[in-house]
Design a protein around this motif. Structure first.
Motif, short mmCIF file in Angstrom:
data_model
loop_
_atom_site.label_atom_id
_atom_site.label_comp_id
_atom_site.label_asym_id
_atom_site.label_seq_id
_atom_site.Cartn_x
_atom_site.Cartn_y
_atom_site.Cartn_z
N ILE A 1 35.83 50.30 -4.53
CA ILE A 1 34.38 50.25 -4.32
C ILE A 1 33.76 51.65 -4.32
O ILE A 1 33.40 52.18 -3.28
CB ILE A 1 34.00 49.49 -3.03
CG1 ILE A 1 34.77 50.04 -1.83
CG2 ILE A 1 34.24 48.00 -3.17
CD1 ILE A 1 34.15 49.59 -0.52
N GLY B 1 29.93 50.06 -3.47
CA GLY B 1 29.76 50.62 -2.14
C GLY B 1 28.31 51.03 -1.98
O GLY B 1 27.82 51.91 -2.70
N GLY C 1 33.81 46.80 -6.99
CA GLY C 1 32.69 46.43 -6.13
C GLY C 1 31.67 47.55 -6.12
O GLY C 1 31.83 48.57 -6.80
N ASP D 1 29.25 45.99 -0.61
CA ASP D 1 29.71 46.38 0.71
C ASP D 1 28.72 47.34 1.36
O ASP D 1 28.43 48.41 0.84
CB ASP D 1 31.08 47.06 0.60
CG ASP D 1 31.67 47.35 1.97
OD1 ASP D 1 32.44 46.51 2.45
OD2 ASP D 1 31.34 48.39 2.55
N ILE E 1 29.58 42.60 -11.36
CA ILE E 1 30.05 42.90 -10.01
C ILE E 1 29.56 41.81 -9.07
O ILE E 1 28.37 41.48 -9.06
CB ILE E 1 29.53 44.29 -9.55
CG1 ILE E 1 30.22 45.39 -10.37
CG2 ILE E 1 29.75 44.50 -8.06
CD1 ILE E 1 29.67 46.78 -10.11
N ILE F 1 40.97 47.08 0.37
CA ILE F 1 39.77 47.44 -0.36
C ILE F 1 39.72 48.96 -0.37
O ILE F 1 39.69 49.59 0.69
CB ILE F 1 38.51 46.86 0.31
CG1 ILE F 1 38.59 45.33 0.35
CG2 ILE F 1 37.25 47.32 -0.42
CD1 ILE F 1 37.67 44.70 1.36
N ALA G 1 40.26 45.40 -4.66
CA ALA G 1 39.07 45.98 -5.27
C ALA G 1 38.96 47.46 -4.96
O ALA G 1 39.45 47.94 -3.93
CB ALA G 1 37.81 45.26 -4.77
N TYR H 1 30.81 41.84 -5.67
CA TYR H 1 31.17 42.28 -4.32
C TYR H 1 30.35 43.49 -3.91
O TYR H 1 30.46 44.57 -4.51
CB TYR H 1 32.67 42.59 -4.29
CG TYR H 1 33.17 43.18 -2.99
CD1 TYR H 1 32.72 42.70 -1.76
CD2 TYR H 1 34.08 44.22 -2.98
CE1 TYR H 1 33.17 43.24 -0.57
CE2 TYR H 1 34.55 44.77 -1.80
CZ TYR H 1 34.08 44.27 -0.60
OH TYR H 1 34.52 44.82 0.58
N ARG I 1 38.09 52.33 -0.73
CA ARG I 1 36.84 53.10 -0.81
C ARG I 1 37.17 54.53 -1.22
O ARG I 1 38.31 54.99 -1.06
CB ARG I 1 36.11 53.08 0.53
CG ARG I 1 36.80 53.80 1.67
CD ARG I 1 35.94 53.80 2.92
NE ARG I 1 36.59 54.46 4.04
CZ ARG I 1 36.56 55.77 4.28
NH1 ARG I 1 35.91 56.57 3.45
NH2 ARG I 1 37.17 56.29 5.32
#
Length: 306
Positions: free
Chosen positions: A263, A19, A17, A46, A42, A194, A261, A44, A196
């Protein structure tokens, strides 16, 4: 790009994803990164209402104009601020959530949010009230699903037991293995993770040693001293072989089926392209994963456990 299901929901997110926090406030540059991300597969994105006090949502919303249907759009709530007043306050109340979602929808220029996440959480929060707000928003069609962004064990357990969250966002990387104690439990409860920060502030990229020297300047990173990192990063790079280290870093996180995912952020199109190229590299074998595990420290989140 391969996609994974978020929990038991109808949301399928790309393994990589974007970020959006690191997009910055230069609209043209940020828009180029967002559009390129969509072009590269991509789906997704966020963001959060707190990022640049709403400006990030505005930029993402404009960049997605005409392409909203191609994206799983996630944002976060729980921090309130007043224009002209420095800082923000934590507010997980139902009243705030029901109000804040309207502002996010307006800034994002959309009628609905795919994944609405509580941006933190403490054991002292009015959790049932918070959940009630999310359920009302879901029933009203303002959001499709909801989740939380937290690594606090007592908060995680409370939401797993009381709510219908589909995901938990956690900082997770080779250098931050705290979430691993929860992965089996969350997978058993049909809740996705998810990840990060999968590149640990760039330490797990091809320029990791440069980052260590330039940005960290003798500082540690979580359980790793600067000396630890100076020894470990070359070993990780060597293990990665012909693949860029960020590929191994991404696929390390994605090795567990609970992780839907990763991100990473991207502050340039070049960074984005490097991340996309890395995700297409071959995933780690069971043996490769074990070798990495032997080199890494296993950590747990020691606070907020009761």
């Amino acid at each position: 790009m391969p996609k994974n299901q978020l929990g038991k929901s109808e949301l399928y997110v790309s393994q990589l994803g974007l970020g959006c926090m690191s997009l910055g406030t230069e609209e043209k540059k940020a828009t180029e990164i967002v559009k390129k991300a969509l072009d590269l597969g991509i789906n997704y994105l966020d963001t959060a209402d707190l990022y640049d006090f709403g400006k990030n949502e505005e930029i993402v919303g404009k960049a997605l104009k005409g392409q909203r249907d191609k994206v799983i759009l996630a944002t976060k709530v729980g921090n309130s601020w007043t224009s002209g007043k420095e800082g923000w306050e934590w507010d997980p109340s139902k009243e705030h959530i029901l109000s804040a979602v309207k502002d996010s929808l307006h800034r994002l220029q959309t009628d609905y949010i795919d994944l609405y996440q509580l941006h933190g959480g403490t054991i002292d929060d009015p959790t049932d009230e918070t959940i009630e707000a999310f359920e009302e928003l879901k029933k009203g069609g303002y959001i499709r699903e909801y989740g939380i962004s937290s690594i606090r064990p007592n908060v995680i357990k409370r939401f797993v037991e009381r709510s219908s969250i589909v995901s938990i966002m956690m900082q997770y990387s080779m250098l931050d293995t705290r979430p691993e104690e929860w992965l089996d439990y969350l997978h058993d409860n049909n809740i996705s993770v998810i990840a990060r920060g999968p590149l640990a502030k760039g330490l797990l990229s091809e320029r990791g040693l440069e980052k260590l020297q330039e940005k960290f300047n003798g500082k540690s990173y979580l359980d790793y001293s600067n000396e630890d990192l100076s020894e470990l990063l070359p070993k990780l790079t060597q293990l990665s072989g012909e693949k860029p280290l960020q590929s191994s870093a991404f696929h390390y996180c994605l090795s567990h089926p609970a992780v839907a995912a990763v991100i990473p952020g991207a502050s340039s199109v070049g960074q984005l392209e490097a991340n996309v190229s890395a995700i297409y590299e071959q995933e780690l074998s069971v043996d490769e994963y074990k070798v990495y595990k032997e080199l890494l420290k296993q950590s747990i989140y020691e606070s907020h456990r009761n």
